[in-house]
Write a protein that holds these residues in place. Sequence first.
Motif, PDB file in Angstrom:
ATOM      1  N   TRP A  86       0.761  -1.095  -0.204  1.00 26.98           N
ATOM      2  CA  TRP A  86       0.250  -0.162   0.119  1.00 26.98           C
ATOM      3  C   TRP A  86       0.577   1.650  -0.096  1.00 26.98           C
ATOM      4  O   TRP A  86       0.306   2.508  -0.624  1.00 26.98           O
ATOM      5  N   GLU A  87       2.161   1.258   0.739  1.00 31.45           N
ATOM      6  CA  GLU A  87       3.121   2.296   1.060  1.00 31.45           C
ATOM      7  C   GLU A  87       3.564   2.449  -0.363  1.00 31.45           C
ATOM      8  O   GLU A  87       4.341   3.694  -0.408  1.00 31.45           O
ATOM      9  N   GLN A  88       3.458   2.004  -1.342  1.00 32.34           N
ATOM     10  CA  GLN A  88       4.129   2.040  -2.326  1.00 32.34           C
ATOM     11  C   GLN A  88       3.254   2.077  -3.607  1.00 32.34           C
ATOM     12  O   GLN A  88       4.166   2.917  -5.314  1.00 32.34           O
ATOM     13  N   ILE A  89       2.073   2.404  -3.705  1.00 30.47           N
ATOM     14  CA  ILE A  89       1.127   2.119  -4.841  1.00 30.47           C
ATOM     15  C   ILE A  89       1.460   3.425  -5.266  1.00 30.47           C
ATOM     16  O   ILE A  89       1.575   4.616  -4.778  1.00 30.47           O
ATOM     17  N   ASP A  90       1.762   4.205  -6.182  1.00 32.21           N
ATOM     18  CA  ASP A  90       1.599   5.594  -7.041  1.00 32.21           C
ATOM     19  C   ASP A  90       3.024   6.217  -6.272  1.00 32.21           C
ATOM     20  O   ASP A  90       2.788   6.970  -5.574  1.00 32.21           O
ATOM     21  N   TYR A  91       4.235   5.543  -5.674  1.00 35.97           N
ATOM     22  CA  TYR A  91       4.999   6.252  -5.117  1.00 35.97           C
ATOM     23  C   TYR A  91       4.585   6.303  -3.536  1.00 35.97           C
ATOM     24  O   TYR A  91       5.327   8.088  -3.488  1.00 35.97           O
ATOM     25  N   GLY A  92       3.589   6.292  -3.150  1.00 35.70           N
ATOM     26  CA  GLY A  92       3.715   6.779  -1.954  1.00 35.70           C
ATOM     27  C   GLY A  92       2.685   7.790  -1.962  1.00 35.70           C
ATOM     28  O   GLY A  92       2.356   8.785  -1.116  1.00 35.70           O
ATOM     29  N   THR A  93       2.041   8.834  -2.811  1.00 36.83           N
ATOM     30  CA  THR A  93       1.467   9.256  -3.226  1.00 36.83           C
ATOM     31  C   THR A  93       0.063   9.506  -2.893  1.00 36.83           C
ATOM     32  O   THR A  93      -1.098   8.744  -3.492  1.00 36.83           O
ATOM     33  N   GLN A  94      -0.411  10.274  -2.056  1.00 33.75           N
ATOM     34  CA  GLN A  94      -2.135   9.626  -1.448  1.00 33.75           C
ATOM     35  C   GLN A  94      -3.012  10.287  -2.216  1.00 33.75           C
ATOM     36  O   GLN A  94      -2.925  11.280  -3.243  1.00 33.75           O
ATOM     37  N   CYS A  95      -4.163   9.619  -2.225  1.00 32.49           N
ATOM     38  CA  CYS A  95      -5.239  10.547  -3.085  1.00 32.49           C
ATOM     39  C   CYS A  95      -5.168  10.232  -4.339  1.00 32.49           C
ATOM     40  O   CYS A  95      -5.911  10.987  -5.257  1.00 32.49           O
ATOM     41  N   THR A  96      -5.157   9.216  -5.152  1.00 32.53           N
ATOM     42  CA  THR A  96      -4.695   8.884  -5.983  1.00 32.53           C
ATOM     43  C   THR A  96      -6.272   7.776  -7.172  1.00 32.53           C
ATOM     44  O   THR A  96      -6.468   7.158  -6.259  1.00 32.53           O
ATOM     45  N   SER A  97      -5.786   8.149  -8.554  1.00 30.22           N
ATOM     46  CA  SER A  97      -7.333   7.171  -8.749  1.00 30.22           C
ATOM     47  C   SER A  97      -7.089   5.251  -8.128  1.00 30.22           C
ATOM     48  O   SER A  97      -7.988   4.982  -7.626  1.00 30.22           O
ATOM     49  N   SER A  98      -5.890   5.242  -7.943  1.00 25.99           N
ATOM     50  CA  SER A  98      -5.598   4.070  -7.445  1.00 25.99           C
ATOM     51  C   SER A  98      -6.195   4.122  -6.278  1.00 25.99           C
ATOM     52  O   SER A  98      -6.821   2.656  -5.437  1.00 25.99           O
ATOM     53  N   ARG A  99      -6.011   4.211  -4.987  1.00 25.08           N
ATOM     54  CA  ARG A  99      -6.071   4.305  -3.799  1.00 25.08           C
ATOM     55  C   ARG A  99      -7.212   4.787  -3.984  1.00 25.08           C
ATOM     56  O   ARG A  99      -7.812   4.284  -2.428  1.00 25.08           O
ATOM     57  N   PRO A 137      -5.611   1.358   7.842  1.00 27.52           N
ATOM     58  CA  PRO A 137      -4.353   1.376   7.874  1.00 27.52           C
ATOM     59  C   PRO A 137      -4.176   2.191   6.385  1.00 27.52           C
ATOM     60  O   PRO A 137      -3.125   2.717   5.982  1.00 27.52           O
ATOM     61  N   LYS A 138      -5.099   1.802   5.855  1.00 26.30           N
ATOM     62  CA  LYS A 138      -4.458   2.955   4.319  1.00 26.30           C
ATOM     63  C   LYS A 138      -4.452   4.691   4.553  1.00 26.30           C
ATOM     64  O   LYS A 138      -4.446   5.270   3.387  1.00 26.30           O
ATOM     65  N   LEU A 139      -5.272   5.307   5.897  1.00 24.34           N
ATOM     66  CA  LEU A 139      -5.580   6.293   6.213  1.00 24.34           C
ATOM     67  C   LEU A 139      -4.048   6.651   5.770  1.00 24.34           C
ATOM     68  O   LEU A 139      -2.927   6.910   6.097  1.00 24.34           O
ATOM     69  N   PRO A 140      -4.323   7.951   5.450  1.00 27.90           N
ATOM     70  CA  PRO A 140      -2.587   9.110   5.183  1.00 27.90           C
ATOM     71  C   PRO A 140      -2.455   9.426   5.987  1.00 27.90           C
ATOM     72  O   PRO A 140      -0.462   9.290   6.200  1.00 27.90           O
ATOM     73  N   GLN A 141      -2.542   9.596   7.637  1.00 24.59           N
ATOM     74  CA  GLN A 141      -1.745   9.493   8.977  1.00 24.59           C
ATOM     75  C   GLN A 141      -1.108   8.599   8.976  1.00 24.59           C
ATOM     76  O   GLN A 141      -0.603   8.341   9.923  1.00 24.59           O
ATOM     77  N   PHE A 142      -1.390   6.926   8.687  1.00 21.15           N
ATOM     78  CA  PHE A 142      -0.827   5.507   9.216  1.00 21.15           C
ATOM     79  C   PHE A 142       0.298   5.783   8.084  1.00 21.15           C
ATOM     80  O   PHE A 142       0.756   4.175   7.930  1.00 21.15           O
ATOM     81  N   HIS A 143       0.385   6.141   7.270  1.00 22.22           N
ATOM     82  CA  HIS A 143       1.774   6.166   6.332  1.00 22.22           C
ATOM     83  C   HIS A 143       3.372   6.137   6.878  1.00 22.22           C
ATOM     84  O   HIS A 143       3.206   6.828   7.226  1.00 22.22           O
ATOM     85  N   GLY A 144       3.499   4.699   6.660  1.00 27.07           N
ATOM     86  CA  GLY A 144       4.832   4.389   7.114  1.00 27.07           C
ATOM     87  C   GLY A 144       4.923   3.556   8.715  1.00 27.07           C
ATOM     88  O   GLY A 144       5.511   3.584   9.714  1.00 27.07           O
TER      89      GLY A 144
END
Length: 153
Positions: A86-99, A137-144
């Motif tokens: 999940w953290e690797q998807i779209d190089y970690g960019t939040q709010c992309t269409s995939s995410r 775990p998908k929330l941006p606050q939990f990234h990493g």
Amino acid sequence: MNVGVAHSEVNPNTRVMNSRGIWLAYVISVGVLHVVLLSIPFFSVPVVWTLTNVIHNLVMYLLLHTVKGTPFETPDQGKDRLLTHWEQIDYGTQCTSSRKFLSVSPVVLYLLTSFYTKYDPAHFIVNTASLLSVLLPKLPQFHGVRVFGINKY
């Protein structure tokens, strides 16, 4: 182009959800799981919907939030070794269409499950706990972030 690899991405995990047809394959896979569970004769419809939701969320949690690293040899010198998929998807960019797709799909399945179980309290609690376990775990606050050091290494 990287020498020795057949792709031009540094880490192919970052773009897998942007591949052609992957969203359709995802939806079809959930549908096939549901049909297979419906074919088991002693399961009622509410139980099948709850099982579909729980199995989907369990598999997605395992694949997206516990598996770390990449199965490919990447020239990033081990940077992605400590990141979940999940953290690797779209190089970690939040709010992309995939995410967004991967965040909305469990919610849609949860709403369908709640409707078809007629909001039965037992099913509702199980499905809500399952949904929260995959959405938090998908929330941006939990990234990493590794809660209680779980999945740290």
